[in-house]
Design a protein around this motif. Sequence first.
Motif, PDB file in Angstrom:
ATOM      1  N   ARG A   1      -4.832  10.326  -6.251  1.00 46.52           N
ATOM      2  CA  ARG A   1      -3.680   9.797  -5.913  1.00 46.52           C
ATOM      3  C   ARG A   1      -3.120   9.645  -4.319  1.00 46.52           C
ATOM      4  NH1 ARG A   1       0.177  11.338 -10.997  1.00 46.52           N
ATOM      5  NH2 ARG A   1      -1.039  10.696 -12.721  1.00 46.52           N
ATOM      6  N   SER A   2      -3.988  10.498  -3.498  1.00 47.45           N
ATOM      7  CA  SER A   2      -3.516  10.453  -2.189  1.00 47.45           C
ATOM      8  C   SER A   2      -2.205  11.212  -1.941  1.00 47.45           C
ATOM      9  CB  SER A   2      -3.593   9.264  -1.489  1.00 47.45           C
ATOM     10  OG  SER A   2      -4.870   8.775  -1.149  1.00 47.45           O
ATOM     11  N   LYS A   3      -2.099  12.218  -2.763  1.00 51.66           N
ATOM     12  CA  LYS A   3      -0.837  13.023  -3.010  1.00 51.66           C
ATOM     13  C   LYS A   3      -1.058  14.377  -2.329  1.00 51.66           C
ATOM     14  CE  LYS A   3       2.376  10.443  -4.852  1.00 51.66           C
ATOM     15  NZ  LYS A   3       3.705   9.927  -4.381  1.00 51.66           N
TER      16      LYS A   3
ATOM     17  N   ARG B   1       1.117  -1.160   0.250  1.00 48.20           N
ATOM     18  CA  ARG B   1      -0.068   0.281   0.032  1.00 48.20           C
ATOM     19  C   ARG B   1       0.848   1.442   0.140  1.00 48.20           C
ATOM     20  NH1 ARG B   1      -4.954  -0.790   4.368  1.00 48.20           N
ATOM     21  NH2 ARG B   1      -5.970  -2.477   3.199  1.00 48.20           N
ATOM     22  N   GLN B   2       0.545   2.378  -0.715  1.00 41.40           N
ATOM     23  CA  GLN B   2       1.237   3.563  -0.708  1.00 41.40           C
ATOM     24  C   GLN B   2       1.068   4.197   0.415  1.00 41.40           C
ATOM     25  OE1 GLN B   2       0.224   6.064  -4.211  1.00 41.40           O
ATOM     26  NE2 GLN B   2       0.599   7.725  -2.923  1.00 41.40           N
ATOM     27  N   ALA B   3       2.088   4.728   1.013  1.00 39.63           N
ATOM     28  CA  ALA B   3       1.900   5.490   2.587  1.00 39.63           C
ATOM     29  C   ALA B   3       1.356   6.679   2.226  1.00 39.63           C
ATOM     30  CB  ALA B   3       3.522   5.754   2.999  1.00 39.63           C
ATOM     31  N   ARG B   4       0.473   6.903   3.314  1.00 40.48           N
ATOM     32  CA  ARG B   4      -0.199   8.060   3.231  1.00 40.48           C
ATOM     33  C   ARG B   4       0.635   9.386   3.815  1.00 40.48           C
ATOM     34  NH1 ARG B   4      -5.596   7.529   2.482  1.00 40.48           N
ATOM     35  NH2 ARG B   4      -6.422   5.298   2.872  1.00 40.48           N
TER      36      ARG B   4
ATOM     37  N   GLY C   1     -12.843   0.346  -1.041  1.00 42.42           N
ATOM     38  CA  GLY C   1     -11.581   0.294  -0.498  1.00 42.42           C
ATOM     39  C   GLY C   1     -11.241   1.307   0.387  1.00 42.42           C
ATOM     40  N   ARG C   2     -10.016   1.651   0.490  1.00 39.63           N
ATOM     41  CA  ARG C   2      -9.636   2.802   1.704  1.00 39.63           C
ATOM     42  C   ARG C   2      -9.957   4.180   1.235  1.00 39.63           C
ATOM     43  NH1 ARG C   2      -3.605   2.706   1.372  1.00 39.63           N
ATOM     44  NH2 ARG C   2      -3.332   3.297   3.530  1.00 39.63           N
ATOM     45  N   TYR C   3     -10.149   5.037   2.184  1.00 40.95           N
ATOM     46  CA  TYR C   3     -10.295   6.347   1.986  1.00 40.95           C
ATOM     47  C   TYR C   3      -9.143   7.101   1.289  1.00 40.95           C
ATOM     48  CZ  TYR C   3      -7.612   7.580   6.184  1.00 40.95           C
ATOM     49  OH  TYR C   3      -6.599   7.556   6.866  1.00 40.95           O
ATOM     50  N   ARG C   4      -9.446   7.938   0.319  1.00 41.48           N
ATOM     51  CA  ARG C   4      -8.465   8.672  -0.289  1.00 41.48           C
ATOM     52  C   ARG C   4      -8.120  10.068   0.673  1.00 41.48           C
ATOM     53  NH1 ARG C   4      -8.319   7.053  -5.584  1.00 41.48           N
ATOM     54  NH2 ARG C   4      -9.486   4.883  -5.605  1.00 41.48           N
ATOM     55  N   SER C   5      -6.749  10.553   0.440  1.00 42.22           N
ATOM     56  CA  SER C   5      -6.534  11.620   1.391  1.00 42.22           C
ATOM     57  C   SER C   5      -5.531  12.381   0.676  1.00 42.22           C
ATOM     58  CB  SER C   5      -6.121  11.158   2.904  1.00 42.22           C
ATOM     59  OG  SER C   5      -4.963  10.634   2.786  1.00 42.22           O
ATOM     60  N   SER C   6      -5.375  13.669   0.953  1.00 47.26           N
ATOM     61  CA  SER C   6      -4.548  14.797   0.378  1.00 47.26           C
ATOM     62  C   SER C   6      -4.142  15.757   1.439  1.00 47.26           C
ATOM     63  CB  SER C   6      -5.094  15.288  -0.875  1.00 47.26           C
ATOM     64  OG  SER C   6      -4.326  16.147  -1.404  1.00 47.26           O
ATOM     65  N   LEU C   7      -3.202  15.862   1.729  1.00 48.77           N
ATOM     66  CA  LEU C   7      -2.387  17.096   2.600  1.00 48.77           C
ATOM     67  C   LEU C   7      -2.659  18.363   1.719  1.00 48.77           C
ATOM     68  CD1 LEU C   7       0.334  17.058   4.991  1.00 48.77           C
ATOM     69  CD2 LEU C   7       0.502  18.857   3.385  1.00 48.77           C
ATOM     70  N   ILE C   8      -3.096  19.404   2.480  1.00 49.71           N
ATOM     71  CA  ILE C   8      -3.273  20.582   1.849  1.00 49.71           C
ATOM     72  C   ILE C   8      -2.358  21.730   2.253  1.00 49.71           C
ATOM     73  CG2 ILE C   8      -5.123  22.619   1.336  1.00 49.71           C
ATOM     74  CD1 ILE C   8      -5.774  19.592   0.102  1.00 49.71           C
ATOM     75  N   ASP C   9      -1.863  22.478   1.108  1.00 49.57           N
ATOM     76  CA  ASP C   9      -0.970  23.597   1.429  1.00 49.57           C
ATOM     77  C   ASP C   9      -1.648  24.806   2.310  1.00 49.57           C
ATOM     78  OD1 ASP C   9       0.461  26.374   1.223  1.00 49.57           O
ATOM     79  OD2 ASP C   9       1.602  25.281  -0.263  1.00 49.57           O
TER      80      ASP C   9
END
Length: 234
Positions: free
Chosen positions: A195-197, A3-6, A101-109
């Motif tokens: 992309r959870s980026k 899994r891609q790390a969040r 599946g898993r939730y998607r998440s994106s850190l925000i500036d």
Amino acid sequence: MARQARTVIPGQAMHVMVRGNNRETLFFGDEDRGIYLEWLREAARLFGCAVHAFALMPNHVHLLMTPQNEDSLAKTMQSLGRRYAQYFNQQHQRSGTIWEGRYRSSLIDPDYFLRCQRYIELNPVRAGYESSPQDSGWTSFTTHIGGNAEPWLVDHQQFWKLGNTPFERQMNWAAFVKEGAPHWEDRQITESLIRSKPWVSDIYAKKLFKDTPGLTQIRHRGRPRKISALNSVT
């Protein structure tokens, strides 16, 4: 495949999305939506997440939250997801998973925070469900223009910069949302989330991820125009 790390940093806002399995309906009525929001409030309080904004769409959910600890977001979403799935299956006489599946998440500036909040609160309009954001009873827009629909929501420090009084902040927020977002901005937010980026400028990325540059996708150079300029809106 691993899994891609969040990318989760305590104190940094996160844009979160969860979908229904096979994009099936998650909310069949106001009772479902009300229960989801109540359990979101309880889980966020228990595990240490400040909830800033939300949009409950028929088959997916957008949230904007700031976790206090590294595991606050995961614990909040896992607890909420399990609890709502159990209720949903019992209420609607079904079984099995309800989530895609898993939730998607994106850190925000931080400088992009209000743009992300606008994206979330305009989601029903962008999807064609409503003609204007105030027509939707299941986003945080009403709260942010003074409706006090969900008083447990926590205003982000960027929202406080919109004005010196609640009325000024509410008026400036309404004007900013009415202005709408350019297509490139919507695309960037969506792609980063899928992309959870992180959605951050190159300046912020180099400061925050200087030792791990692979964690972020740099979207465009520099900073957006200052949202504080909205204080001049009349």
